[in-house]
Write an enzyme that holds these catalytic residues in place. Structure first.
Site, PDB file in Angstrom:
ATOM      1  N   HIS A 160       0.845  -1.195   0.000  1.00 50.89           N
ATOM      2  CA  HIS A 160       0.000   0.000   0.000  1.00 50.89           C
ATOM      3  C   HIS A 160       0.880   1.245   0.000  1.00 50.89           C
ATOM      4  O   HIS A 160       1.747   1.408   0.862  1.00 50.89           O
ATOM      5  CB  HIS A 160      -0.930  -0.011   1.220  1.00 50.89           C
ATOM      6  CG  HIS A 160      -1.983  -1.071   1.119  1.00 50.89           C
ATOM      7  ND1 HIS A 160      -2.498  -1.729   2.204  1.00 50.89           N
ATOM      8  CD2 HIS A 160      -2.613  -1.585   0.022  1.00 50.89           C
ATOM      9  CE1 HIS A 160      -3.413  -2.608   1.788  1.00 50.89           C
ATOM     10  NE2 HIS A 160      -3.495  -2.539   0.478  1.00 50.89           N
ATOM     11  N   GLU A 163       1.738   3.769   3.025  1.00 50.58           N
ATOM     12  CA  GLU A 163       2.206   3.222   4.299  1.00 50.58           C
ATOM     13  C   GLU A 163       3.729   3.207   4.331  1.00 50.58           C
ATOM     14  O   GLU A 163       4.377   2.168   4.329  1.00 50.58           O
ATOM     15  CB  GLU A 163       1.561   1.840   4.504  1.00 50.58           C
ATOM     16  CG  GLU A 163       0.037   1.992   4.588  1.00 50.58           C
ATOM     17  CD  GLU A 163      -0.757   0.701   4.405  1.00 50.58           C
ATOM     18  OE1 GLU A 163      -0.146  -0.378   4.371  1.00 50.58           O
ATOM     19  OE2 GLU A 163      -1.995   0.797   4.289  1.00 50.58           O
ATOM     20  N   HIS A 284       2.721  -3.327   6.765  1.00 48.19           N
ATOM     21  CA  HIS A 284       1.707  -2.317   6.474  1.00 48.19           C
ATOM     22  C   HIS A 284       1.682  -1.349   7.652  1.00 48.19           C
ATOM     23  O   HIS A 284       2.364  -1.553   8.646  1.00 48.19           O
ATOM     24  CB  HIS A 284       0.319  -2.974   6.349  1.00 48.19           C
ATOM     25  CG  HIS A 284       0.141  -3.810   5.116  1.00 48.19           C
ATOM     26  ND1 HIS A 284      -0.617  -3.400   4.051  1.00 48.19           N
ATOM     27  CD2 HIS A 284       0.622  -5.035   4.777  1.00 48.19           C
ATOM     28  CE1 HIS A 284      -0.599  -4.328   3.108  1.00 48.19           C
ATOM     29  NE2 HIS A 284       0.157  -5.338   3.521  1.00 48.19           N
ATOM     30  N   GLU A 352       1.000  -4.783  11.085  1.00 54.28           N
ATOM     31  CA  GLU A 352       0.436  -3.436  10.954  1.00 54.28           C
ATOM     32  C   GLU A 352       1.240  -2.552  11.893  1.00 54.28           C
ATOM     33  O   GLU A 352       1.013  -2.538  13.100  1.00 54.28           O
ATOM     34  CB  GLU A 352      -1.055  -3.429  11.317  1.00 54.28           C
ATOM     35  CG  GLU A 352      -1.941  -4.217  10.356  1.00 54.28           C
ATOM     36  CD  GLU A 352      -2.198  -3.495   9.033  1.00 54.28           C
ATOM     37  OE1 GLU A 352      -1.757  -2.335   8.887  1.00 54.28           O
ATOM     38  OE2 GLU A 352      -2.829  -4.099   8.145  1.00 54.28           O
TER      39      GLU A 352
HETATM   40 ZN    ZN Z   1      -1.815  -1.694   4.121  1.00 54.50          ZN
END
Ligand code: ZN
Length: 497
Positions: A160, A163, A284, A352
């Site tokens: 992504h 990020e 991420h 994350e």
């Molecule tokens: Zn992500």
């Protein structure tokens, strides 16, 4: 009081929407009083959910979407009123001492490492993006140009675009492995006995767009004809579909026209099929979570859940993140972990990072320090837990050193002792038997050469009883033949062990 200000803030933010430019301004907002079912439904409607709790979701929303939630009676707190402005602000926190890698600086650094450490790494372009950028992969190992039978691990960033911290942790891990090779025995061991691949920027086009245009952007830069971008973490081919992913090109979670429709996800697919990794982390932001498969639906049986839970827990000791099954966040189809585990049988994790999408640049060293040790752990355990999962290849086991096989035995016997699940136990036992046979062969060779150190160690290792029994059988059988070169006192000792 707090709610009062929140409401005012929210209203002011709403008024300021739409006046800046023609594109809709997006905000990050916390929407409360949601049921789990509502959150799951929102994910499947294509909402971009950054974080969730029991009864709330932090989502990327446009003005009319915020209003829709407010009018339905949901308390809405705007956390970041204008995400493009937020990107600009983060950029302004950078200076010469602390700044995020761009595509250009990352590429320059990777090439510099490849030139400076040719004995330890090779750089490879594993594919080209829509905008013709290279997707770079750095392989770190001794004899890097050779494909050796060593356990392999994969670290990825920036599926992504927005990020940015997810690029930093793989780069920091690469830096540690390369620069501390001569001074740090733990690092040297990992470089010599593993093959570690780093793909710090899976989605270069998206990152460049997000950084250069100060855009809050998640997807790649596919031209969908009127809309832009495919969510690469919904484009993988294991259980690709519409749960937690969208079939609309305008959605931030658009899954593309089909599995692996995108050059970036296809490049990763080709890499994992070629290199046959045992373990991986895809980075991420944000939420401070360690996620593991499956993610495509609730309560999907995972035959290796015991290993996943153990490793996630161990890694959480380094960064204090919360380990979680991926679907507990909300089910989503087509993510990288489900393909890497479901299809390739890798021990695949998603981190994350951080508590916001892009912390100030001054925080980079802090989140790197929290997460690089977890990466080293994963690389290490690719060679222990990774060998009893279906991705543990026989070729790796038949090339184990004595130390490596002992580590694999101790880790797995500790983890699986008393395991009640018969199917899992059989699978693990089968692999453990192979590892124990390999260990026994190594010890017997040592003994024939008059070296009993490995025997002394294994006989005092309670987890290695199976290997000891293999050694006993072998020594007794071989010493019954004239060609045996075992010392008689050792034969007697082994017989009685
Ligand atoms: Zn992500």
């Amino acid at each position: 009081m707090r709610r009062f200000f929140t409401t005012i803030f929210c209203c002011i933010s709403l008024l300021s929407f739409g006046t800046v430019n023609a594109e809709p301004v997006k905000c990050l907002a916390k929407v409360s009083r949601l049921t789990n079912k509502q959150i799951v439904t929102l994910a499947s409607q294509g909402f971009d959910i950054a974080k969730r709790g029991v009864d709330f979701a932090e989502m990327v929303l446009e003005q009319d979407q915020v209003q829709a939630f407010v009018s339905k009676g949901h308390p809405v707190k705007v956390i970041i009123p204008d995400l493009d402005a937020y990107i600009k602000k983060v950029k302004s926190t950078q200076n010469k001492n602390a700044s995020y890698y761009t595509y250009a600086t990352m590429e320059k650094q990777l090439k510099a490492w490849a030139e400076k450490y040719p004995e330890l790494c090779v750089l490879e372009s594993i594919g080209k993006t829509h905008e013709d950028r290279d997707i770079w992969a750095l392989k770190i190992s001794d004899n890097p140009a050779k494909n050796e039978p060593e356990p392999a691990a994969l670290l990825m960033g920036a599926h992504h675009a927005r990020e940015w911290p997810s690029i930093e942790v793989p780069m920091a891990t690469a830096k540690k492995l390369l620069t501390e090779y001569d001074s740090n025995p733990e690092v040297k061991n990992l470089v010599d006995n593993r093959e570690t691949w780093i793909v710090p920027m899976v989605n270069p086009d998206g990152v460049v767009y997000s950084m250069e245009k100060s855009k809050y952007w998640r997807k790649n830069r596919r031209n969908n004809g009127g809309t832009w971008g495919v969510d690469l973490n919904r484009n993988y081919g294991y259980q690709w579909g519409n749960v937690g992913a969208s079939s609309s090109g305008s959605s931030d979670t658009y899954h593309g026209t089909g599995p692996f429709s995108e050059p970036e996800s296809s490049a990763l697919k080709a890499l994992v099929e070629r290199e046959k990794f045992q373990a991986s982390i895809s980075f991420h932001t944000y939420s401070e979570l360690i996620l593991y498969p499956f993610g495509y639906g609730y309560n999907i049986p995972n035959p290796d859940s015991k290993v996943f839970v153990k490793m996630a827990k161990d890694m959480s000791q380094f960064n204090q993140y919360t380990p979680k099954n991926s679907a507990e966040l909300y089910p989503a189809m087509g993510d990288s972990d489900d393909f890497f585990y479901g299809e390739m049988k890798m021990l695949s994790f998603t981190f994350e990072l951080c508590s916001t999408f892009i912390p100030a640049a001054s925080q980079i060293s802090t989140f790197n320090e929290l997460n690089v040790p977890a990466c080293l752990y994963l690389i290490d355990k690719a060679g222990t837990y990774g060998l009893v999962t279906p991705a543990g290849r026989d070729e790796l086991i038949s090339n184990l050193s004595f130390d490596a096989s002992m580590n694999a035995i101790v880790d797995n016997v500790d983890l699986f002792a008393g395991e009640g699940n018969a199917a899992m136990r059989n699978e693990v036992l089968k692999q453990l038997e192979k590892i124990s046979q390999r260990t026994a062969a190594l010890v017997c060779t040592d003994l024939k050469n008059g070296d009993s150190a490995s025997w002394q160690r294994i006989k005092n290792t309670p987890q290695a009883r199976l290997a000891v029994s293999f050694i006993r059988n072998r020594v007794l059988f071989e010493s019954a033949h004239e060609s045996s070169t075992y010392r008689e006192d050792l034969v007697a000792e082994i017989k009685n062990s």
